[in-house]
Write a protein that holds these residues in place. Structure first.
Motif, PDB file in Angstrom:
ATOM      1  N   SER A   1      -5.417   6.144  12.161  1.00 50.67           N
ATOM      2  CA  SER A   1      -6.055   6.416  10.875  1.00 50.67           C
ATOM      3  C   SER A   1      -5.163   5.947   9.740  1.00 50.67           C
ATOM      4  O   SER A   1      -4.773   6.714   8.876  1.00 50.67           O
ATOM      5  N   LYS A   2      -4.829   4.667   9.758  1.00 48.51           N
ATOM      6  CA  LYS A   2      -3.986   4.097   8.722  1.00 48.51           C
ATOM      7  C   LYS A   2      -4.808   3.802   7.476  1.00 48.51           C
ATOM      8  O   LYS A   2      -6.019   3.632   7.530  1.00 48.51           O
ATOM      9  N   GLU A   3      -4.134   3.707   6.356  1.00 50.68           N
ATOM     10  CA  GLU A   3      -4.764   3.296   5.104  1.00 50.68           C
ATOM     11  C   GLU A   3      -5.082   1.799   5.193  1.00 50.68           C
ATOM     12  O   GLU A   3      -4.395   1.059   5.907  1.00 50.68           O
ATOM     13  N   PRO A   4      -6.111   1.333   4.473  1.00 44.67           N
ATOM     14  CA  PRO A   4      -6.450  -0.091   4.524  1.00 44.67           C
ATOM     15  C   PRO A   4      -5.285  -0.999   4.137  1.00 44.67           C
ATOM     16  O   PRO A   4      -5.100  -2.071   4.713  1.00 44.67           O
ATOM     17  N   ILE A   5      -4.461  -0.560   3.190  1.00 41.16           N
ATOM     18  CA  ILE A   5      -3.334  -1.390   2.757  1.00 41.16           C
ATOM     19  C   ILE A   5      -2.284  -1.505   3.870  1.00 41.16           C
ATOM     20  O   ILE A   5      -1.640  -2.533   4.016  1.00 41.16           O
ATOM     21  N   GLN A   6      -2.144  -0.462   4.681  1.00 41.76           N
ATOM     22  CA  GLN A   6      -1.214  -0.528   5.814  1.00 41.76           C
ATOM     23  C   GLN A   6      -1.714  -1.506   6.863  1.00 41.76           C
ATOM     24  O   GLN A   6      -0.945  -2.276   7.430  1.00 41.76           O
ATOM     25  N   VAL A   7      -3.024  -1.467   7.131  1.00 48.20           N
ATOM     26  CA  VAL A   7      -3.603  -2.388   8.109  1.00 48.20           C
ATOM     27  C   VAL A   7      -3.447  -3.823   7.615  1.00 48.20           C
ATOM     28  O   VAL A   7      -3.098  -4.725   8.382  1.00 48.20           O
ATOM     29  N   SER A   8      -3.666  -4.040   6.319  1.00 48.29           N
ATOM     30  CA  SER A   8      -3.497  -5.367   5.739  1.00 48.29           C
ATOM     31  C   SER A   8      -2.051  -5.838   5.862  1.00 48.29           C
ATOM     32  O   SER A   8      -1.792  -7.010   6.146  1.00 48.29           O
ATOM     33  N   ALA A   9      -1.103  -4.925   5.658  1.00 49.80           N
ATOM     34  CA  ALA A   9       0.313  -5.280   5.786  1.00 49.80           C
ATOM     35  C   ALA A   9       0.645  -5.679   7.220  1.00 49.80           C
ATOM     36  O   ALA A   9       1.420  -6.616   7.444  1.00 49.80           O
TER      37      ALA A   9
END
Length: 188
Positions: free
Chosen positions: A136-144
């Motif tokens: 359940s990561k934040e979208p910005i973490q997945v993008s990183a």
């Protein structure tokens, strides 16, 4: 058949008790439909809480911004554009190693309301990155973690996710048969 319907309607209209009951049911249904519209709530781009028709129009406008066919090229462009916007002020390696709350706080402190609203995009970007999101990561973490050009395409990531869910089998409490696996794979 028409005669039977006509006969039943005559019975309803002839008796006052059924007439008032039908009227009351119709009024309750109208009230429920009106409350559905009046109680709709959403947040605008300026973090203002909208309700009623304004909320419905805001949701329609947000959905219209991302309407259309999700081709591989379009997804690649949107992922790259998100990456460029998200990491114009933040370091991707730092964001990837943060906790969810710390990543959200970093976005909140680094960007203004308009940019933060665009990054969290009324549910669009969290949905788009959900194909690659493990946990359940934040979208910005997945993008990183993905970078501007993901190695695994969106649709391949979705396929892998469906197969992983089928392999998991409801948390280990269910084993899917070959027919069931084929059904859900085709559904996806």
């Amino acid at each position: 058949m028409f005669d039977l319907v006509k006969f039943e309607l005559k019975k309803i209209i002839a008796r006052p008790s059924t007439r008032y009951t039908c009227l009351a049911v119709a009024l309750v249904l109208c009230a429920i439909m009106a409350l559905n519209v009046l109680q709709a709530k959403t947040t605008s781009n300026t973090e203002e809480i909208l309700s009623g028709f304004d909320a419905i129009h805001q949701r329609q406008t947000a959905a219209a911004e991302h309407a259309g066919v999700l081709s591989g090229e379009r997804i690649a462009e949107e992922v790259a554009a998100y990456y460029d916007l998200a990491f114009s002020e933040l370091d991707p390696q730092e964001v990837a190693s943060m906790s969810n709350a710390a990543a959200y706080d970093a976005v909140s402190s680094a960007y203004d309301d308009e940019t933060r609203s665009e990054l969290y995009g009324a549910g669009y970007y969290p949905w788009l990155f959900s194909a690659w999101n493990s946990g359940s990561k934040e979208p910005i973490q997945v993008s990183a973690l993905l970078g501007p050009d993901p190695e695994v395409s969106f649709y391949d990531a979705l396929d892998e996710r469906v197969q992983a869910a089928l392999d998991d089998g409801q948390g280990g409490s269910w084993t899917y048969s070959d027919a069931e696996r084929a059904f859900w794979t085709n559904k996806q």
